[in-house]
Design a protein around this motif. Sequence first.
Motif, PDB file in Angstrom:
ATOM      1  N   SER A 167      20.161  64.868  48.472  1.00  9.65           N
ATOM      2  CA  SER A 167      21.079  63.612  48.511  1.00  9.65           C
ATOM      3  C   SER A 167      20.643  62.759  47.470  1.00  9.65           C
ATOM      4  O   SER A 167      19.672  62.672  47.057  1.00  9.65           O
ATOM      5  CB  SER A 167      21.003  62.961  49.814  1.00  9.65           C
ATOM      6  N   SER A 168      21.714  61.922  47.068  1.00 10.51           N
ATOM      7  CA  SER A 168      21.657  60.983  45.846  1.00 10.51           C
ATOM      8  C   SER A 168      20.525  59.929  46.187  1.00 10.51           C
ATOM      9  O   SER A 168      20.008  59.038  45.353  1.00 10.51           O
ATOM     10  CB  SER A 168      22.764  60.306  45.530  1.00 10.51           C
ATOM     11  N   GLU A 169      20.031  59.676  47.485  1.00 14.42           N
ATOM     12  CA  GLU A 169      19.257  58.694  47.655  1.00 14.42           C
ATOM     13  C   GLU A 169      17.458  59.271  47.958  1.00 14.42           C
ATOM     14  O   GLU A 169      16.756  58.461  48.245  1.00 14.42           O
ATOM     15  CB  GLU A 169      19.476  57.899  49.075  1.00 14.42           C
ATOM     16  N   ARG A 170      17.375  60.551  47.831  1.00 17.18           N
ATOM     17  CA  ARG A 170      16.142  61.013  48.428  1.00 17.18           C
ATOM     18  C   ARG A 170      15.083  60.507  47.675  1.00 17.18           C
ATOM     19  O   ARG A 170      14.056  60.224  48.349  1.00 17.18           O
ATOM     20  CB  ARG A 170      16.212  62.671  48.126  1.00 17.18           C
ATOM     21  N   PRO A 171      14.998  60.571  46.250  1.00 14.12           N
ATOM     22  CA  PRO A 171      13.558  60.029  45.543  1.00 14.12           C
ATOM     23  C   PRO A 171      13.522  58.610  46.181  1.00 14.12           C
ATOM     24  O   PRO A 171      12.274  58.002  46.384  1.00 14.12           O
ATOM     25  CB  PRO A 171      13.804  60.027  43.967  1.00 14.12           C
ATOM     26  N   ALA A 172      14.452  57.706  45.997  1.00 14.81           N
ATOM     27  CA  ALA A 172      14.467  56.367  46.309  1.00 14.81           C
ATOM     28  C   ALA A 172      14.107  55.995  47.735  1.00 14.81           C
ATOM     29  O   ALA A 172      12.909  55.173  48.070  1.00 14.81           O
ATOM     30  CB  ALA A 172      15.862  55.553  46.273  1.00 14.81           C
ATOM     31  N   LEU A 173      14.289  56.734  48.712  1.00 14.12           N
ATOM     32  CA  LEU A 173      13.923  56.538  50.079  1.00 14.12           C
ATOM     33  C   LEU A 173      12.372  57.173  50.327  1.00 14.12           C
ATOM     34  O   LEU A 173      11.583  56.673  50.945  1.00 14.12           O
ATOM     35  CB  LEU A 173      14.732  57.615  51.064  1.00 14.12           C
ATOM     36  N   LEU A 174      11.979  58.337  49.532  1.00 19.03           N
ATOM     37  CA  LEU A 174      10.767  58.898  49.588  1.00 19.03           C
ATOM     38  C   LEU A 174       9.647  57.771  48.893  1.00 19.03           C
ATOM     39  O   LEU A 174       8.948  57.386  49.765  1.00 19.03           O
ATOM     40  CB  LEU A 174      10.548  60.343  49.020  1.00 19.03           C
ATOM     41  N   LEU A 175      10.098  57.250  47.792  1.00 20.13           N
ATOM     42  CA  LEU A 175       9.174  56.286  47.152  1.00 20.13           C
ATOM     43  C   LEU A 175       9.167  55.129  48.343  1.00 20.13           C
ATOM     44  O   LEU A 175       7.984  54.586  48.435  1.00 20.13           O
ATOM     45  CB  LEU A 175       9.722  56.014  45.906  1.00 20.13           C
ATOM     46  N   ALA A 176      10.120  54.613  48.856  1.00 20.91           N
ATOM     47  CA  ALA A 176      10.033  53.279  49.454  1.00 20.91           C
ATOM     48  C   ALA A 176       9.226  53.679  50.831  1.00 20.91           C
ATOM     49  O   ALA A 176       8.465  52.749  51.391  1.00 20.91           O
ATOM     50  CB  ALA A 176      11.527  52.841  50.125  1.00 20.91           C
ATOM     51  N   GLU A 177       9.425  54.900  51.286  1.00 18.49           N
ATOM     52  CA  GLU A 177       8.657  54.956  52.676  1.00 18.49           C
ATOM     53  C   GLU A 177       7.180  55.195  52.280  1.00 18.49           C
ATOM     54  O   GLU A 177       5.994  54.842  52.649  1.00 18.49           O
ATOM     55  CB  GLU A 177       8.978  56.542  53.199  1.00 18.49           C
ATOM     56  N   ALA A 178       6.880  55.927  51.045  1.00 20.44           N
ATOM     57  CA  ALA A 178       5.429  56.016  50.374  1.00 20.44           C
ATOM     58  C   ALA A 178       4.715  54.425  50.413  1.00 20.44           C
ATOM     59  O   ALA A 178       3.645  54.449  50.693  1.00 20.44           O
ATOM     60  CB  ALA A 178       5.244  56.837  49.294  1.00 20.44           C
ATOM     61  N   GLU A 179       5.533  53.646  49.659  1.00 31.04           N
ATOM     62  CA  GLU A 179       5.188  52.268  49.577  1.00 31.04           C
ATOM     63  C   GLU A 179       5.043  51.428  50.911  1.00 31.04           C
ATOM     64  O   GLU A 179       4.045  50.824  50.991  1.00 31.04           O
ATOM     65  CB  GLU A 179       5.881  51.645  48.647  1.00 31.04           C
TER      66      GLU A 179
END
Length: 174
Positions: free
Chosen positions: A82-94
Amino acid sequence: YECEKWLAHAIDSIVGQSRPPDGIVVVDDASAVAPADIVRQFPGVTLLQAQSNVGPYRLIQSVIERTQYDAYMQQDSDAWSSSERPALLLAEAERSGAELLGSALSNVHSSAQGDSRIQSLPTDVNAAFLEKPEGWHLSWGTSMVSRDLVLRVGGLAGVRFGGDREFTSRAHHV
């Protein structure tokens, strides 16, 4: 390995992210014909070709050793993000401090008879691991992992298959 049928779609789904990755590497596990023509369609994408078929985990480990990114997002050649995958994963990691994250996965398996079934993975990998240590908990092809975690647990296994499960088990104990 031999992924030409899906590779352009997979790369396109990564290139079109709302938070583009800092680098994209396609690792080819010694296909009979390397996908150089497909990769050339995407400026800035690097092709790493193995001389012999060693399995994906050694190749991913090689990328991690040759680069200095803080985190690595895996995607199988027959997968789309999905177009949000890296943004969501990075936000959750942070937010959580997690060093290994998976994203939602829907595998559609079709039989020769035309029947289909959808496979989903657990949302709480640690709880699933405690319940059934030998189970399948996180798809490496949908994950993001910190470079530090890979180095702390000794890297990815040199095994040809199952390196993702083996790595996830070691990471769980860290």
